[in-house]
Scaffold this motif. Structure first.
Motif, PDB file in Angstrom:
ATOM      1  N   THR A 144       0.853  -1.192   0.000  1.00 34.71           N
ATOM      2  CA  THR A 144       0.000   0.000   0.000  1.00 34.71           C
ATOM      3  C   THR A 144       0.882   1.233   0.000  1.00 34.71           C
ATOM      4  O   THR A 144       2.049   1.194   0.388  1.00 34.71           O
ATOM      5  N   ARG A 145       0.318   2.350  -0.419  1.00 37.09           N
ATOM      6  CA  ARG A 145       1.076   3.593  -0.464  1.00 37.09           C
ATOM      7  C   ARG A 145       1.187   4.173   0.933  1.00 37.09           C
ATOM      8  O   ARG A 145       0.350   3.930   1.782  1.00 37.09           O
ATOM      9  N   GLY A 146       2.203   4.962   1.125  1.00 31.16           N
ATOM     10  CA  GLY A 146       2.384   5.612   2.416  1.00 31.16           C
ATOM     11  C   GLY A 146       3.189   4.742   3.355  1.00 31.16           C
ATOM     12  O   GLY A 146       3.797   3.751   2.975  1.00 31.16           O
ATOM     13  N   ARG A 147       3.171   5.132   4.607  1.00 29.29           N
ATOM     14  CA  ARG A 147       3.911   4.367   5.596  1.00 29.29           C
ATOM     15  C   ARG A 147       2.959   3.870   6.662  1.00 29.29           C
ATOM     16  O   ARG A 147       1.894   4.441   6.866  1.00 29.29           O
ATOM     17  N   GLU A 148       3.351   2.831   7.345  1.00 29.18           N
ATOM     18  CA  GLU A 148       2.516   2.287   8.400  1.00 29.18           C
ATOM     19  C   GLU A 148       2.821   2.998   9.706  1.00 29.18           C
ATOM     20  O   GLU A 148       3.973   3.258  10.033  1.00 29.18           O
ATOM     21  N   LEU A 149       1.762   3.319  10.444  1.00 27.93           N
ATOM     22  CA  LEU A 149       1.922   3.967  11.729  1.00 27.93           C
ATOM     23  C   LEU A 149       2.049   2.916  12.817  1.00 27.93           C
ATOM     24  O   LEU A 149       1.367   1.890  12.778  1.00 27.93           O
ATOM     25  N   THR A 150       2.883   3.205  13.775  1.00 27.35           N
ATOM     26  CA  THR A 150       2.988   2.304  14.911  1.00 27.35           C
ATOM     27  C   THR A 150       1.790   2.527  15.827  1.00 27.35           C
ATOM     28  O   THR A 150       1.040   3.498  15.673  1.00 27.35           O
ATOM     29  N   VAL A 151       1.610   1.654  16.789  1.00 30.13           N
ATOM     30  CA  VAL A 151       0.495   1.780  17.721  1.00 30.13           C
ATOM     31  C   VAL A 151       0.614   3.077  18.511  1.00 30.13           C
ATOM     32  O   VAL A 151      -0.371   3.797  18.714  1.00 30.13           O
ATOM     33  N   LEU A 152       1.815   3.416  18.923  1.00 30.32           N
ATOM     34  CA  LEU A 152       2.024   4.641  19.693  1.00 30.32           C
ATOM     35  C   LEU A 152       1.709   5.875  18.851  1.00 30.32           C
ATOM     36  O   LEU A 152       1.091   6.824  19.333  1.00 30.32           O
ATOM     37  N   GLU A 153       2.105   5.878  17.578  1.00 34.56           N
ATOM     38  CA  GLU A 153       1.795   6.999  16.696  1.00 34.56           C
ATOM     39  C   GLU A 153       0.293   7.123  16.470  1.00 34.56           C
ATOM     40  O   GLU A 153      -0.240   8.227  16.361  1.00 34.56           O
ATOM     41  N   GLN A 154      -0.401   6.013  16.396  1.00 34.90           N
ATOM     42  CA  GLN A 154      -1.844   6.083  16.222  1.00 34.90           C
ATOM     43  C   GLN A 154      -2.520   6.638  17.457  1.00 34.90           C
ATOM     44  O   GLN A 154      -3.474   7.412  17.356  1.00 34.90           O
ATOM     45  N   LEU A 155      -2.062   6.235  18.641  1.00 41.52           N
ATOM     46  CA  LEU A 155      -2.683   6.700  19.883  1.00 41.52           C
ATOM     47  C   LEU A 155      -2.401   8.167  20.152  1.00 41.52           C
ATOM     48  O   LEU A 155      -3.270   8.903  20.613  1.00 41.52           O
ATOM     49  N   LEU A 156      -1.176   8.603  19.883  1.00 42.23           N
ATOM     50  CA  LEU A 156      -0.784   9.974  20.217  1.00 42.23           C
ATOM     51  C   LEU A 156      -0.726  10.882  18.994  1.00 42.23           C
ATOM     52  O   LEU A 156      -0.178  11.979  19.069  1.00 42.23           O
ATOM     53  N   GLY A 157      -1.276  10.468  17.882  1.00 38.85           N
ATOM     54  CA  GLY A 157      -1.169  11.227  16.640  1.00 38.85           C
ATOM     55  C   GLY A 157      -1.852  12.577  16.664  1.00 38.85           C
ATOM     56  O   GLY A 157      -1.407  13.526  16.021  1.00 38.85           O
ATOM     57  N   ASN A 158      -2.944  12.743  17.395  1.00 33.07           N
ATOM     58  CA  ASN A 158      -3.676  14.008  17.398  1.00 33.07           C
ATOM     59  C   ASN A 158      -3.304  14.919  18.562  1.00 33.07           C
ATOM     60  O   ASN A 158      -3.850  16.005  18.680  1.00 33.07           O
ATOM     61  N   VAL A 159      -2.384  14.482  19.399  1.00 34.93           N
ATOM     62  CA  VAL A 159      -1.976  15.327  20.526  1.00 34.93           C
ATOM     63  C   VAL A 159      -1.245  16.549  19.983  1.00 34.93           C
ATOM     64  O   VAL A 159      -0.324  16.437  19.192  1.00 34.93           O
ATOM     65  N   GLY A 160      -1.672  17.754  20.393  1.00 32.62           N
ATOM     66  CA  GLY A 160      -1.031  18.992  19.967  1.00 32.62           C
ATOM     67  C   GLY A 160      -1.583  19.568  18.684  1.00 32.62           C
ATOM     68  O   GLY A 160      -1.155  20.634  18.244  1.00 32.62           O
ATOM     69  N   ARG A 161      -2.521  18.909  18.063  1.00 32.50           N
ATOM     70  CA  ARG A 161      -3.091  19.419  16.806  1.00 32.50           C
ATOM     71  C   ARG A 161      -4.344  20.241  17.045  1.00 32.50           C
ATOM     72  O   ARG A 161      -5.015  20.639  16.116  1.00 32.50           O
ATOM     73  N   GLY A 162      -4.723  20.456  18.245  1.00 30.56           N
ATOM     74  CA  GLY A 162      -5.932  21.209  18.515  1.00 30.56           C
ATOM     75  C   GLY A 162      -6.986  20.300  19.088  1.00 30.56           C
ATOM     76  O   GLY A 162      -6.809  19.099  19.230  1.00 30.56           O
ATOM     77  N   GLY A 163      -8.111  20.903  19.434  1.00 31.37           N
ATOM     78  CA  GLY A 163      -9.189  20.149  20.054  1.00 31.37           C
ATOM     79  C   GLY A 163      -9.882  19.243  19.067  1.00 31.37           C
ATOM     80  O   GLY A 163      -9.803  19.421  17.853  1.00 31.37           O
ATOM     81  N   MET A 164     -10.569  18.299  19.595  1.00 25.54           N
ATOM     82  CA  MET A 164     -11.314  17.361  18.764  1.00 25.54           C
ATOM     83  C   MET A 164     -12.634  17.961  18.296  1.00 25.54           C
ATOM     84  O   MET A 164     -13.133  17.644  17.244  1.00 25.54           O
ATOM     85  N   LEU A 165     -13.228  18.855  19.110  1.00 26.77           N
ATOM     86  CA  LEU A 165     -14.513  19.459  18.760  1.00 26.77           C
ATOM     87  C   LEU A 165     -14.283  20.839  18.159  1.00 26.77           C
ATOM     88  O   LEU A 165     -13.351  21.548  18.539  1.00 26.77           O
ATOM     89  N   PRO A 166     -15.146  21.262  17.230  1.00 28.59           N
ATOM     90  CA  PRO A 166     -14.994  22.610  16.665  1.00 28.59           C
ATOM     91  C   PRO A 166     -15.341  23.668  17.711  1.00 28.59           C
ATOM     92  O   PRO A 166     -16.096  23.427  18.641  1.00 28.59           O
ATOM     93  N   ARG A 167     -14.760  24.864  17.514  1.00 29.58           N
ATOM     94  CA  ARG A 167     -15.070  25.969  18.423  1.00 29.58           C
ATOM     95  C   ARG A 167     -16.496  26.431  18.189  1.00 29.58           C
ATOM     96  O   ARG A 167     -17.091  26.196  17.140  1.00 29.58           O
ATOM     97  N   ASP A 168     -17.050  27.138  19.170  1.00 28.45           N
ATOM     98  CA  ASP A 168     -18.439  27.578  19.076  1.00 28.45           C
ATOM     99  C   ASP A 168     -18.654  28.587  17.960  1.00 28.45           C
ATOM    100  O   ASP A 168     -19.743  28.676  17.397  1.00 28.45           O
ATOM    101  N   ASP A 169     -17.647  29.390  17.626  1.00 30.63           N
ATOM    102  CA  ASP A 169     -17.842  30.417  16.613  1.00 30.63           C
ATOM    103  C   ASP A 169     -17.667  29.891  15.192  1.00 30.63           C
ATOM    104  O   ASP A 169     -17.824  30.631  14.236  1.00 30.63           O
TER     105      ASP A 169
END
Length: 162
Positions: A124-149
């Motif tokens: 498959t194209r791309g690279r495979e993510l490790t389990v740790l990368e999958q679990l911590l992949g969204n840390v630091g990218r902002g909140g999961m929910l959109p802002r109210d505005d």
């Protein structure tokens, strides 16, 4: 040795031997009254075979005039893998012209062949993510929910500015 201890030892021995009793499983076609070997070549038709044996386990992929009735018996002892004890495949072929039985062949476990499959994988194209990368992949990218505005936030109508 006292009598209760002897009874307990006997019960434990019976339980231990009972745990090693194989569990038998029957799967596939089960003949009730008629056997596939009772089908007569040149006399029986598709409808009489259906009446005697019931619907087939499978039909041929390329020719609907071949019916297969498959039976398998497996034994399983304790935690071991199930072992196939008996396997029967009965192939009944019908003549195209008059739909009468043209042949009945029985294949057993000895007639089977082990087929090795290719265990290669399609890359498959791309690279495979490790389990740790999958679990911590969204840390630091902002909140999961959109802002109210933001438009499209839950509870807001599109274009509604409050």
């Amino acid at each position: 040795m006292s009598r209760p201890v002897a009874i307990a030892a006997l019960a434990a021995a019976l339980l231990a031997t009972g745990a090693c009793t194989p569990l038998t499983a029957y799967s596939g076609f089960q003949a009730v009254e008629e056997q596939p070997k009772d089908v007569k070549v040149g006399e029986d038709t598709k409808s009489t075979v259906m009446g005697k044996l019931g619907s087939p386990s499978a039909t041929s992929t390329f020719d609907n005039n071949t019916w297969y009735y498959m039976t398998q018996v497996t034994d399983r002892v304790a935690f071991y893998r199930p072992r196939v004890v008996k396997r029967d495949v009965v192939a009944i072929t019908f003549a195209q012209a008059d739909e009468k039985v043209a042949g009945v062949k029985t294949y057993t476990l000895r007639d089977g062949k082990v087929v090795n499959y290719a265990d290669r994988e399609t890359p498959t194209r791309g690279r495979e993510l490790t389990v740790l990368e999958q679990l911590l992949g969204n840390v630091g990218r902002g909140g999961m929910l959109p802002r109210d505005d933001q438009d499209g936030a839950p509870g807001n109508r599109p274009g509604d500015r409050r």
